[in-house]
Write a protein that holds these residues in place. Structure first.
Motif, PDB file in Angstrom:
ATOM      1  N   UNK A   2      -1.186  28.779 -21.518  1.00 50.58           N
ATOM      2  CA  UNK A   2      -1.852  28.485 -21.441  1.00 50.58           C
ATOM      3  C   UNK A   2      -3.028  28.467 -19.744  1.00 50.58           C
ATOM      4  N   UNK A   3      -2.232  29.253 -19.304  1.00 46.07           N
ATOM      5  CA  UNK A   3      -2.122  29.762 -17.962  1.00 46.07           C
ATOM      6  C   UNK A   3      -2.456  31.287 -18.014  1.00 46.07           C
ATOM      7  N   UNK A   4      -2.271  32.051 -19.461  1.00 45.97           N
ATOM      8  CA  UNK A   4      -2.991  33.575 -19.070  1.00 45.97           C
ATOM      9  C   UNK A   4      -1.932  34.390 -18.036  1.00 45.97           C
ATOM     10  N   UNK A   5      -1.265  33.402 -17.573  1.00 47.02           N
ATOM     11  CA  UNK A   5      -0.034  34.781 -17.107  1.00 47.02           C
ATOM     12  C   UNK A   5       0.589  35.738 -18.131  1.00 47.02           C
ATOM     13  N   UNK A   6       1.101  36.639 -17.306  1.00 47.68           N
ATOM     14  CA  UNK A   6       1.076  37.924 -18.052  1.00 47.68           C
ATOM     15  C   UNK A   6       3.139  37.706 -18.709  1.00 47.68           C
ATOM     16  N   UNK A   7       3.679  37.460 -17.669  1.00 46.52           N
ATOM     17  CA  UNK A   7       5.074  37.365 -17.680  1.00 46.52           C
ATOM     18  C   UNK A   7       5.773  36.355 -17.489  1.00 46.52           C
TER      19      UNK A   7
ATOM     20  N   UNK B 166      -7.529  37.804 -10.947  1.00 51.94           N
ATOM     21  CA  UNK B 166      -7.972  38.988 -11.790  1.00 51.94           C
ATOM     22  C   UNK B 166      -6.843  39.364 -12.762  1.00 51.94           C
ATOM     23  N   UNK B 167      -7.389  41.217 -12.814  1.00 51.68           N
ATOM     24  CA  UNK B 167      -6.070  41.743 -13.774  1.00 51.68           C
ATOM     25  C   UNK B 167      -4.707  41.760 -13.090  1.00 51.68           C
ATOM     26  N   UNK B 168      -4.534  41.401 -12.544  1.00 54.33           N
ATOM     27  CA  UNK B 168      -3.307  42.122 -11.858  1.00 54.33           C
ATOM     28  C   UNK B 168      -2.437  41.222 -12.665  1.00 54.33           C
ATOM     29  N   UNK B 169      -1.849  41.853 -12.714  1.00 57.00           N
ATOM     30  CA  UNK B 169       0.202  41.625 -13.878  1.00 57.00           C
ATOM     31  C   UNK B 169       0.549  40.386 -12.804  1.00 57.00           C
ATOM     32  N   UNK B 170       0.353  38.941 -13.607  1.00 59.27           N
ATOM     33  CA  UNK B 170       1.522  37.872 -12.444  1.00 59.27           C
ATOM     34  C   UNK B 170       2.437  37.576 -13.919  1.00 59.27           C
ATOM     35  N   UNK B 171       3.712  37.758 -13.048  1.00 60.31           N
ATOM     36  CA  UNK B 171       4.971  36.755 -13.377  1.00 60.31           C
ATOM     37  C   UNK B 171       5.108  35.691 -12.978  1.00 60.31           C
TER      38      UNK B 171
ATOM     39  N   UNK C  64       0.720  45.399  -6.839  1.00 60.65           N
ATOM     40  CA  UNK C  64      -0.008  45.913  -8.019  1.00 60.65           C
ATOM     41  C   UNK C  64       0.326  44.821  -9.236  1.00 60.65           C
ATOM     42  N   UNK C  65       1.394  43.938  -8.902  1.00 67.38           N
ATOM     43  CA  UNK C  65       1.998  43.001  -9.267  1.00 67.38           C
ATOM     44  C   UNK C  65       2.163  41.959  -8.535  1.00 67.38           C
ATOM     45  N   UNK C  66       2.284  40.125  -8.978  1.00 63.07           N
ATOM     46  CA  UNK C  66       2.506  39.517  -8.177  1.00 63.07           C
ATOM     47  C   UNK C  66       3.483  38.478  -9.301  1.00 63.07           C
TER      48      UNK C  66
ATOM     49  N   UNK D  40      -2.083  25.323 -11.306  1.00 59.03           N
ATOM     50  CA  UNK D  40      -1.234  25.912 -10.493  1.00 59.03           C
ATOM     51  C   UNK D  40      -1.194  27.357 -10.514  1.00 59.03           C
ATOM     52  N   UNK D  41      -0.831  27.333 -11.965  1.00 60.31           N
ATOM     53  CA  UNK D  41      -0.663  29.019 -12.101  1.00 60.31           C
ATOM     54  C   UNK D  41      -1.685  29.615 -12.579  1.00 60.31           C
ATOM     55  N   UNK D  42      -2.389  28.803 -13.347  1.00 56.38           N
ATOM     56  CA  UNK D  42      -4.565  28.875 -13.721  1.00 56.38           C
ATOM     57  C   UNK D  42      -5.045  29.964 -12.392  1.00 56.38           C
ATOM     58  N   UNK D  43      -4.382  28.644 -11.168  1.00 59.66           N
ATOM     59  CA  UNK D  43      -5.613  29.147 -10.721  1.00 59.66           C
ATOM     60  C   UNK D  43      -5.018  30.596  -9.546  1.00 59.66           C
ATOM     61  N   UNK D  44      -3.951  30.409  -9.412  1.00 56.44           N
ATOM     62  CA  UNK D  44      -3.825  31.973  -8.536  1.00 56.44           C
ATOM     63  C   UNK D  44      -3.687  33.293  -9.877  1.00 56.44           C
ATOM     64  N   UNK D  45      -3.413  33.338 -11.053  1.00 58.83           N
ATOM     65  CA  UNK D  45      -4.245  33.889 -12.529  1.00 58.83           C
ATOM     66  C   UNK D  45      -5.982  34.167 -12.333  1.00 58.83           C
ATOM     67  N   UNK D  46      -6.549  33.277 -11.698  1.00 55.06           N
ATOM     68  CA  UNK D  46      -7.987  33.374 -11.773  1.00 55.06           C
ATOM     69  C   UNK D  46      -8.653  34.804 -10.413  1.00 55.06           C
TER      70      UNK D  46
END
Length: 220
Positions: free
Chosen positions: A144-149, A117-122, A86-88, A108-114
């Motif tokens: 800018x990559x819209x990470x969560x943490x 989706x809504x899964x939390x990305x640290x 539930x989190x990455x 790199x970060x943006x593509x993983x986040x995309x």
């Protein structure tokens, strides 16, 4: 303060056995930690052990070097989610950052986040490898990559979290991202110091010790 609610109960050793992972999950259930954090090949086992409890499952991706391809990180992240994560927690591409190839780091970060989706990305910065200016730049890229943490460390490098680095991260993200401190946090008193300066999560393998020492018993 409920210290247990801040803890990602962590076991990332390459020699961790199935029995070790089951023990980790039992401890997380007993102490009601926020999550367990495991390597991706153990996500399914952790999911089975955690069952329908409120304990989350965090999986690391591109760990511990961050130097693999974006496509590999995406595959590992999506597979972990399919297995129950539930989190990455992904490792930033440190070499690209130090090369000042900021666009590559951002992609790199943006593509993983995309992809997740809504899964939390640290995003793990590995602060022991970075200068103050590089920590600031990494945090700006993560925004800018819209990470969560943003997360301090893997725990596999020269050193782990520092209060100084966390303060730099907090000042840079300005509340736009949460902060996870990890690496070298082994007692409740230290964990609470990080929480006081603004971290939302503590990554630690010593969660049980924290909950059992005299200081944390009062907090718990």
């Amino acid at each position: 303060m409920e210290l247990n609610k801040f803890i990602d109960h962590t076991l990332l050793s390459p020699s961790a056995t199935e029995a070790d992972i089951l023990k980790l999950c039992d401890e997380a259930l007993k102490y009601r930690f926020y999550s367990v954090c495991v390597n991706s090949n153990y996500v399914a086992l952790a999911k089975q052990a955690i069952g329908r409890s409120n304990v989350k499952i965090c999986s690391v991706v591109g760990f511990p070097l961050g130097a693999m391809s974006t496509e590999a990180k995406i595959f590992e992240a999506k597979n972990a989610i399919d297995q129950g994560a539930t989190e990455i927690d992904m490792v930033i591409n440190i070499g690209r950052l130090k090369s000042k190839n900021y666009l590559a780091v951002l992609k790199d970060i943006s593509k993983v986040k995309k992809a997740i989706g809504f899964t939390t990305l640290k995003v793990i910065l590995e602060i022991s490898e970075l200068s103050k200016n590089e920590i600031v730049k990494a945090c700006e890229i993560c925004i800018d990559a819209k990470a969560d943490f943003v997360k301090t460390s893997t725990g596999f490098s020269k050193s782990g979290a520092t209060l100084t680095a966390v303060k730099i991260m907090k000042k840079t993200v300005r509340g736009q991202l949460k902060i996870k401190a990890s690496g070298g946090i082994r007692d409740a008193e230290t964990a609470l110091k990080y929480i006081e300066v603004g971290v939302s999560r503590i990554g630690a393998s010593a969660g049980v010790a924290m909950m059992n020492d005299e200081y944390s018993t009062a907090a718990y």
